[in-house]
Design a protein around this motif. Structure first.
Motif, PDB file in Angstrom:
ATOM      1  N   ILE A  87       0.835  -1.207   0.000  1.00  0.00           N
ATOM      2  CA  ILE A  87       0.000   0.000   0.000  1.00  0.00           C
ATOM      3  C   ILE A  87       0.870   1.256   0.000  1.00  0.00           C
ATOM      4  O   ILE A  87       0.575   2.238  -0.702  1.00  0.00           O
ATOM      5  N   HIS A  88       1.939   1.230   0.790  1.00  0.00           N
ATOM      6  CA  HIS A  88       2.827   2.398   0.813  1.00  0.00           C
ATOM      7  C   HIS A  88       3.439   2.641  -0.568  1.00  0.00           C
ATOM      8  O   HIS A  88       3.530   3.794  -1.024  1.00  0.00           O
ATOM      9  N   LYS A  91       0.858   4.192  -2.849  1.00  0.00           N
ATOM     10  CA  LYS A  91       0.633   5.601  -2.504  1.00  0.00           C
ATOM     11  C   LYS A  91       1.767   6.472  -3.024  1.00  0.00           C
ATOM     12  O   LYS A  91       1.543   7.558  -3.580  1.00  0.00           O
ATOM     13  N   GLU A  92       3.006   5.997  -2.856  1.00  0.00           N
ATOM     14  CA  GLU A  92       4.166   6.795  -3.263  1.00  0.00           C
ATOM     15  C   GLU A  92       4.265   6.949  -4.782  1.00  0.00           C
ATOM     16  O   GLU A  92       4.815   7.935  -5.267  1.00  0.00           O
ATOM     17  N   ILE A  96      -2.735   5.619  -6.312  1.00  0.00           N
ATOM     18  CA  ILE A  96      -3.936   5.678  -5.468  1.00  0.00           C
ATOM     19  C   ILE A  96      -4.557   7.065  -5.526  1.00  0.00           C
ATOM     20  O   ILE A  96      -5.781   7.216  -5.656  1.00  0.00           O
ATOM     21  N   GLU A  97      -3.715   8.101  -5.436  1.00  0.00           N
ATOM     22  CA  GLU A  97      -4.229   9.473  -5.504  1.00  0.00           C
ATOM     23  C   GLU A  97      -4.954   9.714  -6.826  1.00  0.00           C
ATOM     24  O   GLU A  97      -5.982  10.384  -6.873  1.00  0.00           O
ATOM     25  N   PRO A 140      -7.012   1.686   3.808  1.00  0.00           N
ATOM     26  CA  PRO A 140      -6.258   2.922   3.536  1.00  0.00           C
ATOM     27  C   PRO A 140      -6.750   3.654   2.284  1.00  0.00           C
ATOM     28  O   PRO A 140      -6.742   4.896   2.245  1.00  0.00           O
ATOM     29  N   LEU A 141      -7.181   2.905   1.278  1.00  0.00           N
ATOM     30  CA  LEU A 141      -7.673   3.533   0.055  1.00  0.00           C
ATOM     31  C   LEU A 141      -8.969   4.294   0.322  1.00  0.00           C
ATOM     32  O   LEU A 141      -9.174   5.410  -0.161  1.00  0.00           O
ATOM     33  N   ILE A 144      -8.360   7.575   2.266  1.00  0.00           N
ATOM     34  CA  ILE A 144      -7.917   8.663   1.392  1.00  0.00           C
ATOM     35  C   ILE A 144      -9.103   9.252   0.640  1.00  0.00           C
ATOM     36  O   ILE A 144      -9.258  10.479   0.537  1.00  0.00           O
ATOM     37  N   SER A 229      -2.312  14.135  -8.234  1.00  0.00           N
ATOM     38  CA  SER A 229      -1.467  12.962  -8.040  1.00  0.00           C
ATOM     39  C   SER A 229      -0.012  13.385  -7.875  1.00  0.00           C
ATOM     40  O   SER A 229       0.424  14.370  -8.445  1.00  0.00           O
ATOM     41  N   LYS A 230       0.765  12.617  -7.090  1.00  0.00           N
ATOM     42  CA  LYS A 230       2.166  12.947  -6.841  1.00  0.00           C
ATOM     43  C   LYS A 230       3.008  12.848  -8.104  1.00  0.00           C
ATOM     44  O   LYS A 230       3.986  13.541  -8.273  1.00  0.00           O
ATOM     45  N   GLN A 294      10.832   1.791  -0.422  1.00  0.00           N
ATOM     46  CA  GLN A 294       9.460   2.177  -0.096  1.00  0.00           C
ATOM     47  C   GLN A 294       8.686   1.013   0.516  1.00  0.00           C
ATOM     48  O   GLN A 294       7.881   1.197   1.427  1.00  0.00           O
TER      49      GLN A 294
END
Length: 451
Positions: A87-88, A91-92, A96-97, A140-141, A144, A229-230, A294
């Protein structure tokens, strides 16, 4: 003065509760006679040795790893490490974003529709398929998504783990509670589903109303420029992730109907998320060293949850090693067989709820209790179907209440919500569900459900 890290505070509050419960359970092994109960002959034998050494209490979180349930506990720990790392990673990468951003844009003016959809999907997973532990990777999703909609963390937990837990309780065709209990009671599998469907609808309506009311009273600020998104995630990464998620949902959906899958669902979900995390990481970044770093960060972040799981399973270990469970079951059988039918149904409901504190598995409780309850139900002229309904309510609703429930502990840890805050949030709803359970049990008894 420097404030304590919220994550540390969350961990300490849950750990203190579990440590106190662990020592209280150890004391019970001296206060409650240790014995062996034979459900077939309804005979009870007191053991010569009473109580267990205090070192066993203290060492229970480690000793449980070497007990009969040790393999399962180790499997859960490995599952958590894999999920945390994966999951991390997701996200990184910004994937997900990106997905959350698309959902928010679509439903930003129709949050009630989104709330109803999410609650229904998660409740249905619990009610029809018997999913509960498997929702952990999705929490976690959803959190967010909740934040991006302006909902707080408790609302996010409400539409995910809470909805799944209540669906598990308001089960219609849950194979792990309804299926197992009906099989042991020699009742046609999934029979009596119409009444249970009405129960599902009533619980669904109450939960949607409860959560929607909260979205109006407890909103958080959502800054528009945060909804980006990142990284620029490639279509290939999205496609890879979506395919794997479809495979996972098909696997979960097939589990109730393919017995060979039941013992491997969690490990397979862990493998799918591991492949998803590493695959998306390599597609998006392309550097194995970055992906590995990560993943380790995410796995390390799960270590507090692992400690809590060991403490929770240690409580069950002390209870079993102290041989007080058989004593409790014997007293239950004696009390229920000498009471009125309707009161007996209520007692079954309450007893199952109390046992759920120590034994979270619905299937395990069914194997322990049904051989005792079935002859008592027959003796009192109560339909076995009604006894199963009382078992179902007692097993399910408290899953999202007790600090010994692994799924709840993990979910709270992922969101950094303290157990005390969760209890304050959940207690009013639990009160309503208690009254609703009594209502449906009374209705079922009145109409002769299962006779």
């Amino acid at each position: 003065m420097k404030q304590k890290n919220p994550a540390v505070k969350t961990f300490l509050s849950a750990a203190i509760v579990l440590i106190v419960m662990l020592f209280l359970t150890g004391l019970l092994t001296y206060l409650i006679p240790n014995g062996d109960f034979n459900a077939e002959t309804m005979t009870f034998t007191i053991r010569e040795e009473q109580g267990i050494p205090i070192l066993t209490w203290i060492g229970a979180p480690i000793l449980v790893l070497f007990s009969e349930s040790g393999a399962l506990v180790i499997a859960i720990i490995l599952f958590l490490l894999i999920i945390g790392g994966s999951i991390h990673l997701l996200k990184e990468t910004g994937l997900i974003e990106g997905i959350i951003l698309a959902i928010v844009k679509k439903f930003k003016d129709n949050e009630l529709v989104l709330l109803c959809m999410l609650v229904f999907v998660f409740m249905a997973l619990g009610a029809f398929i018997g999913v509960f532990e498997e929702v952990v990777p999705l929490v976690p999703l959803i959190i967010i998504l909740a934040r991006r909609m302006g909902w707080d963390e408790l609302t996010g937990l409400g539409v995910s783990v809470l909805a799944t837990g209540l669906g598990f309780a308001a089960a219609v065709t849950n194979p792990f509670t309804i299926g197992v209990a009906q099989g042991l009671a020699d009742v046609p599998i999934f029979s009596g589903a119409l009444l249970r469907l009405l129960v599902f609808i009533s619980v669904y309506a109450i939960l949607v109303a409860f959560l929607f009311s909260r979205t109006k009273k407890h909103r958080i600020d959502c800054v528009e420029n945060e909804l980006t998104s990142k990284q620029d995630v490639s279509k290939k990464a999205y496609g890879f992730f979506i395919v794997l998620m479809l495979i996972m949902f098909m696997l979960v959906g097939a589990t109730p109907f393919v017995e060979a899958l039941r013992d491997y669902t969690l490990p397979l979900i862990g493998v799918i998320f591991l492949v998803a995390g590493i695959g998306v990481g390599l597609i998006s970044n392309g550097k194995p060293a970055w992906v590995a770093k990560q993943f380790v960060i995410g796995a390390k972040d799960m270590s507090p949850a692992i400690i809590l799981i060991l403490l929770a399973t240690g409580i069950k270990h002390v209870m079993i090693e102290g041989h007080i469970l058989d004593t409790i079951l014997y007293q239950i059988s004696q009390n229920i067989s000498h009471t009125s039918p309707l009161i007996a149904v209520f007692i079954v409901f309450i007893i199952v709820m109390m046992m759920n504190f120590f034994i979270g598995s619905g299937s395990a409780k069914a194997f322990i209790l049904m051989p005792i309850l079935v002859p008592i139900m027959d003796l009192l002229g109560i339909g076995r179907q009604l006894g199963i309904l009382a078992f179902q309510f007692g097993d399910g609703f408290s899953n999202v209440l007790y600090p010994t429930n692994a799924v709840l502990l993990i979910s709270l840890g992922l969101v950094q919500v303290s157990y005390g805050k969760w209890i304050k949030f959940i207690l009013p709803l639990q009160g309503i569900l208690m009254l609703l359970s009594i209502f449906w049990l009374t209705v079922a008894f009145t109409i002769g459900y299962g006779l």
